[in-house]
Design a protein around this motif. Sequence first.
Motif, short mmCIF file in Angstrom:
data_model
loop_
_atom_site.label_atom_id
_atom_site.label_comp_id
_atom_site.label_asym_id
_atom_site.label_seq_id
_atom_site.Cartn_x
_atom_site.Cartn_y
_atom_site.Cartn_z
N ASN A 1 -64.08 -116.97 74.81
CA ASN A 1 -64.11 -116.14 73.61
C ASN A 1 -64.99 -114.91 73.79
O ASN A 1 -65.01 -114.04 72.93
CB ASN A 1 -64.62 -116.94 72.40
CG ASN A 1 -63.57 -117.89 71.88
OD1 ASN A 1 -62.39 -117.57 71.88
ND2 ASN A 1 -64.00 -119.06 71.45
N ARG A 2 -65.72 -114.86 74.91
CA ARG A 2 -66.58 -113.72 75.22
C ARG A 2 -66.34 -113.28 76.64
O ARG A 2 -66.11 -114.10 77.53
CB ARG A 2 -68.05 -114.09 75.07
CG ARG A 2 -68.47 -114.33 73.66
CD ARG A 2 -69.93 -114.64 73.59
NE ARG A 2 -70.27 -114.94 72.22
CZ ARG A 2 -71.45 -114.80 71.70
NH1 ARG A 2 -72.45 -114.38 72.47
NH2 ARG A 2 -71.68 -115.07 70.45
N VAL A 3 -66.46 -111.99 76.85
CA VAL A 3 -66.29 -111.45 78.19
C VAL A 3 -67.11 -110.16 78.31
O VAL A 3 -67.29 -109.44 77.34
CB VAL A 3 -64.78 -111.20 78.50
CG1 VAL A 3 -64.21 -110.12 77.61
CG2 VAL A 3 -64.57 -110.88 79.96
N ARG A 4 -67.64 -109.93 79.52
CA ARG A 4 -68.33 -108.67 79.84
C ARG A 4 -67.48 -107.96 80.88
O ARG A 4 -67.09 -108.55 81.88
CB ARG A 4 -69.72 -108.93 80.39
CG ARG A 4 -70.44 -107.63 80.78
CD ARG A 4 -71.88 -107.84 81.06
NE ARG A 4 -72.55 -108.11 79.78
CZ ARG A 4 -73.80 -108.51 79.68
NH1 ARG A 4 -74.54 -108.67 80.76
NH2 ARG A 4 -74.34 -108.73 78.50
N VAL A 5 -67.20 -106.68 80.63
CA VAL A 5 -66.31 -105.91 81.49
C VAL A 5 -66.92 -104.55 81.76
O VAL A 5 -67.52 -103.94 80.87
CB VAL A 5 -64.92 -105.74 80.82
CG1 VAL A 5 -64.03 -104.83 81.63
CG2 VAL A 5 -64.26 -107.08 80.62
N GLN A 6 -66.73 -104.07 82.98
CA GLN A 6 -67.15 -102.72 83.34
C GLN A 6 -65.90 -101.88 83.55
O GLN A 6 -64.97 -102.32 84.24
CB GLN A 6 -68.00 -102.75 84.61
CG GLN A 6 -68.53 -101.39 85.00
CD GLN A 6 -69.54 -101.50 86.13
OE1 GLN A 6 -70.31 -102.44 86.20
NE2 GLN A 6 -69.54 -100.51 87.00
N SER A 7 -65.86 -100.69 82.97
CA SER A 7 -64.70 -99.82 83.11
C SER A 7 -64.61 -99.25 84.52
O SER A 7 -65.58 -99.32 85.29
CB SER A 7 -64.79 -98.66 82.11
OG SER A 7 -65.78 -97.74 82.52
#
Length: 180
Positions: A135-141
């Motif tokens: 339900n959570r995610v960390r993403v770098q563009s």
Amino acid sequence: MRRDVAMALAAVALLGGCGGNRSFSTSPPAPCPRIAILADGADLTRYRPGAVQDLAAMTSDARLIGFQARCDYADGRRSVAVAVSAVFDVERGPAGTGQRSVLLPWFIAVTDSGDSQVIDRQEFTTPIAFEGNANRVRVQSRPVALNFPADERLVENHNVRLSFELTPQQLETNRRRGAR
């Protein structure tokens, strides 16, 4: 005692070969513009269409939490190449059950030193996927490339601002809620 002295001399001889041929640059590093996240544009909360804006109707909540940046000389030191990537934390809300992905609209703006004039503005959309039951995610563009003339005063007298692309209602909600 002789053994200790012999071991110490052997260690010095081995360490003496480390780094002996390294060359260090004596030129200063490339200058960077001032880079920051706009506080009013750091949150993007979405709700089910037509629903009251409360936790039960929230489909996703995204935060622009940081960035990675690198500044290097380019074109024979005549320009400075700046690469900026945004970092997002995204949470799927209770009304987002079954939602496997979201698209995050955001922008980078280059302004003058006083933030009074926008010199350049680029818009982006970063796709976010929720894998499995997450339900959570960390993403770098992906990195965004910006170029500036190499004159230090020109580079350092610019600001680079990152923000979500918000509707007037979303911006007002962020301002009313305040920084989180």
